[in-house]
Design a protein around this motif. Structure first.
Motif, PDB file in Angstrom:
ATOM      1  N   LEU A  88      67.765  52.958  61.678  1.00 57.89           N
ATOM      2  CA  LEU A  88      67.160  51.936  62.525  1.00 57.89           C
ATOM      3  C   LEU A  88      66.738  52.572  63.843  1.00 57.89           C
ATOM      4  N   PRO A  89      65.790  51.936  64.552  1.00 62.80           N
ATOM      5  CA  PRO A  89      65.410  52.469  65.861  1.00 62.80           C
ATOM      6  C   PRO A  89      66.534  52.267  66.875  1.00 62.80           C
ATOM      7  N   ALA A  90      66.454  52.947  67.987  1.00 67.12           N
ATOM      8  CA  ALA A  90      67.467  52.819  69.041  1.00 67.12           C
ATOM      9  C   ALA A  90      67.399  51.454  69.707  1.00 67.12           C
ATOM     10  N   TYR A  91      66.203  50.860  69.731  1.00 67.30           N
ATOM     11  CA  TYR A  91      66.023  49.540  70.328  1.00 67.30           C
ATOM     12  C   TYR A  91      64.785  48.894  69.725  1.00 67.30           C
ATOM     13  N   PHE A  92      64.685  47.570  69.871  1.00 63.74           N
ATOM     14  CA  PHE A  92      63.527  46.817  69.410  1.00 63.74           C
ATOM     15  C   PHE A  92      62.755  46.301  70.628  1.00 63.74           C
ATOM     16  N   TYR A 151      81.022  45.383  55.238  1.00 64.53           N
ATOM     17  CA  TYR A 151      79.686  45.622  55.758  1.00 64.53           C
ATOM     18  C   TYR A 151      79.620  46.900  56.592  1.00 64.53           C
ATOM     19  N   LEU A 152      78.466  47.544  56.521  1.00 66.60           N
ATOM     20  CA  LEU A 152      78.087  48.618  57.421  1.00 66.60           C
ATOM     21  C   LEU A 152      77.310  47.918  58.529  1.00 66.60           C
ATOM     22  N   THR A 153      77.820  47.940  59.752  1.00 63.40           N
ATOM     23  CA  THR A 153      77.246  47.156  60.844  1.00 63.40           C
ATOM     24  C   THR A 153      76.575  48.068  61.860  1.00 63.40           C
ATOM     25  N   ARG A 154      75.359  47.686  62.243  1.00 65.46           N
ATOM     26  CA  ARG A 154      74.605  48.422  63.264  1.00 65.46           C
ATOM     27  C   ARG A 154      74.067  47.429  64.281  1.00 65.46           C
ATOM     28  N   ASP A 155      74.332  47.674  65.561  1.00 68.33           N
ATOM     29  CA  ASP A 155      73.811  46.846  66.646  1.00 68.33           C
ATOM     30  C   ASP A 155      72.625  47.554  67.288  1.00 68.33           C
ATOM     31  N   ILE A 156      71.513  46.828  67.433  1.00 62.93           N
ATOM     32  CA  ILE A 156      70.300  47.369  68.033  1.00 62.93           C
ATOM     33  C   ILE A 156      69.957  46.515  69.250  1.00 62.93           C
ATOM     34  N   LEU A 157      69.741  47.180  70.384  1.00 60.35           N
ATOM     35  CA  LEU A 157      69.388  46.471  71.612  1.00 60.35           C
ATOM     36  C   LEU A 157      67.954  45.969  71.539  1.00 60.35           C
TER      37      LEU A 157
END
Length: 158
Positions: free
Chosen positions: A38-42, A139-145
């Motif tokens: 995923l990208p570092a941020y959206f 779940y594999l969890t990823r938080d994106i700012l």
């Protein structure tokens, strides 16, 4: 004439039933998602590619689709959560070239993702990665700012 129509409709109804076909149909199952890029941020109104790597299980399975849905986080109104599952299909009637020898395949998938609002500070992705010993989802969890991070000023030495 009515007897002929009645006879033909009864004949067609019996012909439509195939009692010899008692084999199983296509089955679908969730498979483990191993990783996600995923990208570092959206940034709002930008489109992003999301690469998801999943374990297809064996060469007897065929990738079917991704199932995903989103909803606001229950406790934090600044977080929006997506739950993503990978689904494969297995057709027991089409296994002529299938050798189920435990072969594991991993494939990447790209989904175009576009964020339409800056209502949330964080987009949390929860990728189904298996089940726990108590049969609950893991779940594999990823938080994106959301939003471009502010540039940090360079330190000056005097």
């Amino acid at each position: 004439m009515k007897k002929i129509i009645l006879f033909l409709s009864i004949a067609f109804s019996f012909a439509a039933c195939n009692i010899d076909d008692d084999g199983p149909g296509i089955s679908y199952t969730y498979v483990e998602i191993l990783d996600a890029t995923l990208p570092a941020y959206f940034i709002v109104d930008e489109e992003y590619e999301i690469d998801i790597t999943y374990d297809i299980g064996s060469d007897c399975n065929t990738f079917s689709s991704f199932e995903y849905n989103g909803r606001p986080h229950q406790e934090h109104d600044s977080i929006f959560e997506f739950y993503v599952n990978a689904i494969v299909s297995y057709d027991p009637n089409n296994v002529a070239n299938c050798t189920d020898t435990g072969l594991i395949k991993t494939t990447n998938w790209t989904e175009n993702f576009k964020l339409n609002s800056d209502q949330y500070e964080v987009i949390r992705f929860n990728f189904l990665s298996g089940t726990n010993t108590d049969h609950t989802a893991k779940y594999l969890t990823r938080d994106i700012l959301v939003g471009e991070p502010e540039d940090t000023p360079e330190e000056t030495t005097e």
